[in-house]
Design an enzyme around this catalytic site. Structure first.
Site, PDB file in Angstrom:
ATOM      1  N   GLY A 146       0.820  -1.195   0.000  1.00  0.00           N
ATOM      2  CA  GLY A 146       0.000   0.000   0.000  1.00  0.00           C
ATOM      3  C   GLY A 146       0.857   1.249   0.000  1.00  0.00           C
ATOM      4  O   GLY A 146       2.053   1.215   0.300  1.00  0.00           O
ATOM      5  N   CYS A 147       0.242   2.381  -0.319  1.00  0.00           N
ATOM      6  CA  CYS A 147       0.998   3.634  -0.470  1.00  0.00           C
ATOM      7  C   CYS A 147       1.498   4.165   0.867  1.00  0.00           C
ATOM      8  O   CYS A 147       2.694   4.449   1.022  1.00  0.00           O
ATOM      9  CB  CYS A 147       0.163   4.670  -1.210  1.00  0.00           C
ATOM     10  SG  CYS A 147      -1.490   4.913  -0.526  1.00  0.00           S
ATOM     11  N   TYR A 148       0.611   4.315   1.848  1.00  0.00           N
ATOM     12  CA  TYR A 148       1.071   4.744   3.172  1.00  0.00           C
ATOM     13  C   TYR A 148       2.094   3.748   3.723  1.00  0.00           C
ATOM     14  O   TYR A 148       3.105   4.140   4.315  1.00  0.00           O
ATOM     15  CB  TYR A 148      -0.102   4.828   4.148  1.00  0.00           C
ATOM     16  CG  TYR A 148      -0.868   6.111   4.137  1.00  0.00           C
ATOM     17  CD1 TYR A 148      -0.242   7.337   4.358  1.00  0.00           C
ATOM     18  CD2 TYR A 148      -2.248   6.113   3.940  1.00  0.00           C
ATOM     19  CE1 TYR A 148      -0.971   8.519   4.376  1.00  0.00           C
ATOM     20  CE2 TYR A 148      -2.986   7.287   3.952  1.00  0.00           C
ATOM     21  CZ  TYR A 148      -2.348   8.490   4.173  1.00  0.00           C
ATOM     22  OH  TYR A 148      -3.063   9.657   4.192  1.00  0.00           O
ATOM     23  N   ALA A 149       1.799   2.458   3.544  1.00  0.00           N
ATOM     24  CA  ALA A 149       2.702   1.429   4.073  1.00  0.00           C
ATOM     25  C   ALA A 149       4.097   1.569   3.476  1.00  0.00           C
ATOM     26  O   ALA A 149       5.101   1.441   4.181  1.00  0.00           O
ATOM     27  CB  ALA A 149       2.132   0.042   3.780  1.00  0.00           C
ATOM     28  N   SER A 151       5.572   4.301   2.354  1.00  0.00           N
ATOM     29  CA  SER A 151       6.253   5.483   2.894  1.00  0.00           C
ATOM     30  C   SER A 151       6.710   5.267   4.328  1.00  0.00           C
ATOM     31  O   SER A 151       7.763   5.765   4.740  1.00  0.00           O
ATOM     32  CB  SER A 151       5.333   6.707   2.803  1.00  0.00           C
ATOM     33  OG  SER A 151       4.254   6.618   3.712  1.00  0.00           O
TER      34      SER A 151
END
Length: 338
Positions: A146-149, A151
């Site tokens: 995932g994107c937040y994950a 980062s």
């Protein structure tokens, strides 16, 4: 190259933002052939009807269960890939899924954070190239992070996963700001211009679905975490990008220079991670597959501040998916992405 002369690739769920970004990257990739784009509500429309900037003249097709290409990318809402992936894998297709359906090993955590059940064995190789390169290289089906994950994990991994005698992580308090494209293309009142212009707000505080993914990847779990962890996601009037600030408490002081060197060493073979001397900016990573990291501060009490920036549609989704495809095929992982 796993026996492929020039692999054919198709995208199921190609009409969303991540699907469009994936289409753009795959169309210019020098070593694969973009075959078909499948959509559901947009079937019959042309790519340029939805995205005039796309230098791709193709028509979205309805997916009927027949898949002829060698490689399948799925950019579908959570829950949909669970229905399609088993048949694709049984047909011998290489699969790269961008949803959260196959990321979590713990079915109870999946139910808790995604609100739907899944089989206990519904997992695939978790495909973060900087951490699991060899596992990805040997896989035929992977789950894209995932994107937040992405980062947050990249900002924490050197301190948590690299064996250290001098300090360990006690707590992590992170806040992340995402562009509106991260919420997908479906029209929602709360994401309209009049609601988001000049505005910023938190959402899913302490219950975002990327929380168990982050902790699982860092060697613990959301059910019984081995260190304190809180995550506050926010949304801002940006089209794309994720900006994350990680406040980390170590059990011992480490100087900024030592931590920075640890990060440089950890990512020395990672072509898309840049450890910066100055705080990153969204503009530095927009439309790229880079994750920029900066160690901003370390206090005598063991506190550390790390800042990361990525493009949520590229490194947080489509770009990382193509990076994983390259690794699976035995190509240079940066092929078509620089």
């Amino acid at each position: 190259m796993r026996g492929y002369k020039q692999p054919t690739v198709s995208v199921i769920g190609a009409s969303g933002y991540s699907g469009a970004e994936l289409t753009k990257i795959l169309a210019r990739h020098p070593s694969v052939k973009l075959d078909k784009l499948y959509a559901f509500s947009q079937a019959g429309k042309k790519t340029t009807d939805l995205y005039p900037w796309l230098a791709v003249d193709m028509t979205y097709e309805a997916y009927d269960g027949e898949f002829d290409s060698d490689i399948c990318f799925l950019t579908l809402p959570h829950g949909e890939a669970l229905k399609l992936v088993p048949d694709l894998r049984n047909a011998g297709k290489m699969v790269i899924d961008l949803s959260g359906d196959f990321r979590l090993k713990n079915a109870e955590e999946h139910l808790r954070f995604y609100g739907r059940e899944k089989p206990d064995d519904a997992c695939m190789t978790y495909a973060m190239p900087e951490l699991f390169h060899e596992e990805i290289r040997n896989a035929t089906a992977v789950s894209n992070p995932g994107c937040y994950a992405t980062s947050i994990i990249l900002g924490l991994a050197p301190l948590i996963l690299k064996p250290q005698d001098s300090a360990k992580v006690n707590t992590v308090c992170c806040s992340g700001i995402s562009g509106i494209s991260g919420a997908g293309k479906t029209a929602k009142t709360e994401l309209s211009f009049s609601e988001m212009n000049d505005n910023i707000r938190a959402y899913k505080v302490a219950r975002h679905q990327h929380t168990p993914e982050i902790l699982q990847t860092l060697g613990t779990s959301a059910t019984e975490p081995s260190f304190g962890f809180t995550f506050t996601p926010m949304i801002a009037p940006l089209t794309r990008g994720i900006y994350t600030i990680l406040n980390i408490a170590l059990d011992k002081h480490l100087p900024v220079s030592e931590i920075t060197e640890l990060y440089r060493s950890f990512y020395i073979s990672a072509p898309f991670v840049r450890v910066r001397e100055m705080p990153p900016e969204i503009l530095h990573v927009a439309h790229t597959n880079f994750c920029d990291i900066h160690v901003a501060e370390s206090g005598k009490d063991g506190s550390v501040v790390v800042i990361t920036a990525i493009d949520n549609l590229v490194k947080g989704a489509a770009g990382q998916a193509v990076q994983n495809m390259n690794i699976m095929l035995g190509y240079d992982e940066a092929l078509g992405l620089t």
